[in-house]
Design an enzyme around this catalytic site. Structure first.
Site, mmCIF file in Angstrom:
data_model
loop_
_atom_site.group_PDB
_atom_site.id
_atom_site.type_symbol
_atom_site.label_atom_id
_atom_site.label_comp_id
_atom_site.label_asym_id
_atom_site.label_seq_id
_atom_site.Cartn_x
_atom_site.Cartn_y
_atom_site.Cartn_z
ATOM 1 N N ARG A 60 -6.090 1.275 5.614
ATOM 2 C CA ARG A 60 -7.498 1.076 5.248
ATOM 3 C C ARG A 60 -7.698 -0.347 4.761
ATOM 4 N NH1 ARG A 60 -10.253 4.083 1.228
ATOM 5 N NH2 ARG A 60 -8.487 3.629 -0.132
ATOM 6 N N LYS A 129 4.234 7.888 -1.304
ATOM 7 C CA LYS A 129 3.414 8.049 -0.090
ATOM 8 C C LYS A 129 4.260 8.406 1.125
ATOM 9 C CE LYS A 129 -0.314 5.717 2.375
ATOM 10 N NZ LYS A 129 -1.542 4.951 2.161
ATOM 11 N N ARG A 261 -5.838 5.391 -8.893
ATOM 12 C CA ARG A 261 -4.500 5.250 -9.475
ATOM 13 C C ARG A 261 -4.419 6.073 -10.759
ATOM 14 N NH1 ARG A 261 -3.896 3.320 -5.328
ATOM 15 N NH2 ARG A 261 -3.269 1.235 -4.687
HETATM 16 P P1 ATP Z 1 -5.514 3.020 -2.014
HETATM 17 O O1 ATP Z 1 -6.330 3.130 -0.792
HETATM 18 O O2 ATP Z 1 -5.835 4.040 -3.021
HETATM 19 O O3 ATP Z 1 -5.433 1.635 -2.570
HETATM 20 P P2 ATP Z 1 -2.998 2.767 -0.802
HETATM 21 O O4 ATP Z 1 -2.367 1.669 -1.562
HETATM 22 O O5 ATP Z 1 -2.157 3.883 -0.338
HETATM 23 O O6 ATP Z 1 -4.100 3.473 -1.609
HETATM 24 P P3 ATP Z 1 -4.106 2.488 1.729
HETATM 25 O O7 ATP Z 1 -5.008 1.417 2.203
HETATM 26 O O8 ATP Z 1 -4.576 3.887 1.681
HETATM 27 O O9 ATP Z 1 -3.659 2.014 0.342
HETATM 28 O O10 ATP Z 1 -2.772 2.506 2.597
HETATM 29 C C1 ATP Z 1 -2.206 1.334 3.092
HETATM 30 C C2 ATP Z 1 -1.083 0.958 2.185
HETATM 31 O O11 ATP Z 1 0.024 1.774 2.489
HETATM 32 C C3 ATP Z 1 -0.613 -0.428 2.394
HETATM 33 O O12 ATP Z 1 -1.241 -1.292 1.519
HETATM 34 C C4 ATP Z 1 0.873 -0.386 2.092
HETATM 35 O O13 ATP Z 1 1.120 -0.699 0.763
HETATM 36 C C5 ATP Z 1 1.202 1.061 2.254
HETATM 37 N N1 ATP Z 1 2.086 1.253 3.379
HETATM 38 C C6 ATP Z 1 2.285 0.494 4.495
HETATM 39 N N2 ATP Z 1 3.179 1.062 5.313
HETATM 40 C C7 ATP Z 1 3.557 2.199 4.695
HETATM 41 C C8 ATP Z 1 4.456 3.221 5.039
HETATM 42 N N3 ATP Z 1 5.128 3.239 6.178
HETATM 43 N N4 ATP Z 1 4.584 4.245 4.165
HETATM 44 C C9 ATP Z 1 3.915 4.287 3.009
HETATM 45 N N5 ATP Z 1 3.047 3.347 2.614
HETATM 46 C C10 ATP Z 1 2.873 2.310 3.460
HETATM 47 C C1 BTN Z 2 -3.536 4.246 5.175
HETATM 48 O O1 BTN Z 2 -2.764 4.861 4.439
HETATM 49 O O2 BTN Z 2 -4.253 3.322 4.801
HETATM 50 C C2 BTN Z 2 -3.676 4.706 6.585
HETATM 51 C C3 BTN Z 2 -2.490 4.385 7.417
HETATM 52 C C4 BTN Z 2 -2.696 4.815 8.850
HETATM 53 C C5 BTN Z 2 -1.601 4.345 9.743
HETATM 54 C C6 BTN Z 2 -1.753 4.887 11.142
HETATM 55 S S1 BTN Z 2 -0.323 4.612 12.117
HETATM 56 C C7 BTN Z 2 -1.181 5.145 13.543
HETATM 57 C C8 BTN Z 2 -2.569 4.547 13.446
HETATM 58 N N1 BTN Z 2 -2.559 3.209 13.964
HETATM 59 C C9 BTN Z 2 -2.809 2.315 13.029
HETATM 60 O O3 BTN Z 2 -2.842 1.080 13.214
HETATM 61 N N2 BTN Z 2 -3.028 2.910 11.859
HETATM 62 C C10 BTN Z 2 -2.911 4.342 11.960
#
Ligand code: ATP
Ligand code: BTN
Length: 277
Positions: A60, A129, A261
């Site tokens: 996101r 996560k 958080r």
């Molecule tokens: P929030 O949206 O509440 O800030 P979040 O930190 O999980 O939560 P998201 O935008 O939902 O943010 O998810 C993307 C985030 O997930 C990235 O910023 C990175 O830190 C993390 N991320 C990237 N790759 C992975 C992975 N393979 N597994 C877990 N987390 C990952």
């Molecule tokens: C998040 O936690 O912010 C969402 C992560 C979503 C990752 C998946 S991997 C398959 C699909 N292709 C992308 O580039 N993003 C989603």
């Protein structure tokens, strides 16, 4: 050759195979970007792209999603809804329910859901996560279409990330068979998305609440350039909005452009758009 064998996947999907049109790629920029392009070119609902490797996997708010062929399942699903965009709040939560159901059916233990788009795993070191959901919506003449991207860690990513991360093996699912796993997720997605299309998130809310990780726990909602909003987390309402009990009463948070958080935590909080090297 891609890790997913379409004949095997079709067999695992059984009678549901007709609802999905799956393409397995060795590599692409992002399965969601590729699917968005195909949707614009007229791809039908139920189109699925699964890729071993993403060169520019997205989370996101412009964040990066990191994955590797051996330890991840990354795919996107196209779905159409005969409803305006405004009715699709809560879709990422509904997808979380489908994921949790499918992972539990594979034997995973300790899976929970965090608003608005995370699947977490309870580990000895705290919640980590396990999977993320990225929903991107585009309005069209008949309603709207959703590109639903899912990234699932089969094992813990080897790279350092700003927040705790986990793999499915830590949930007790060792050597997961990707075909069974993907078929199980698509099966649950078909059920959840049908229910969502018919009745909205309210039909799935009890299941989401049951798995909500931070129910009645003190949390903070962090928006860019705004003071943190602190309160007790009450989960989601029928529209998918976050419910927060604050000193000023219960507040509803609709915007996904915030980070949730535990109260006092500064983990993984950084401006949107920051990418990981
Ligand atoms: P929030 O949206 O509440 O800030 P979040 O930190 O999980 O939560 P998201 O935008 O939902 O943010 O998810 C993307 C985030 O997930 C990235 O910023 C990175 O830190 C993390 N991320 C990237 N790759 C992975 C992975 N393979 N597994 C877990 N987390 C990952
Ligand atoms: C998040 O936690 O912010 C969402 C992560 C979503 C990752 C998946 S991997 C398959 C699909 N292709 C992308 O580039 N993003 C989603």
């Amino acid at each position: 050759m891609a890790l997913i064998d379409l004949v095997l996947l079709k067999a695992r999907l059984g009678e549901l195979a007709g609802r999905f049109d799956v393409d397995a790629l060795e590599s692409c920029d992002s399965t969601s970007s590729e699917l968005m392009r195909r949707a614009e070119a007229g791809a039908p609902a139920g189109t699925v792209i699964v890729a071993d490797r993403q060169e520019a996997g997205r989370g996101r708010r412009g964040r990066s999603w990191l994955s590797s062929p051996e330890s991840s399942l990354t795919f996107s699903v196209l779905w159409r809804f005969n409803a305006p965009l405004a009715r699709l709040g809560g879709l990422s939560l509904a997808v979380g329910v489908a994921l949790a159901r499918a992972l539990e059916a594979q034997g995973a233990r300790g899976v929970g859901l965090k608003w608005p788009n995370d699947v977490l795993l309870a580990t000895a070191a705290g919640d980590a996560k396990l999977a993320g959901v990225l929903v991107e919506l585009v309005g069209d003449r008949r309603g709207c279409q959703a590109v639903i991207g899912i990234g699932l860690n089969l094992s813990r990513p080897a790279v350092e990330l700003p927040q705790p991360v986990a793999g499915l093996d830590q949930a007790g699912v060792l050597g997961a068979d990707r075909h069974s796993l993907l078929a199980a997720i698509l099966r649950e997605l078909a059920d959840v998305l049908d229910r969502f299309a018919y009745a909205g998130f309210s039909a799935l809310r009890p299941e989401w609440q049951q798995r909500h990780v931070w129910q009645e726990r003190p949390v903070q909602v962090l928006g860019e350039g705004e003071a943190p909003l602190v309160g007790s987390c009450l989960g989601a309402d029928d529209d998918g909005a976050l419910l927060l009990a604050t000193a000023a009463g219960v507040q509803r948070i609709y915007s996904g452009d915030v980070s949730l958080r535990p109260e006092g935590s500064t983990l993984g909080v950084r401006p949107a758009g920051t990418t990981l090297g």
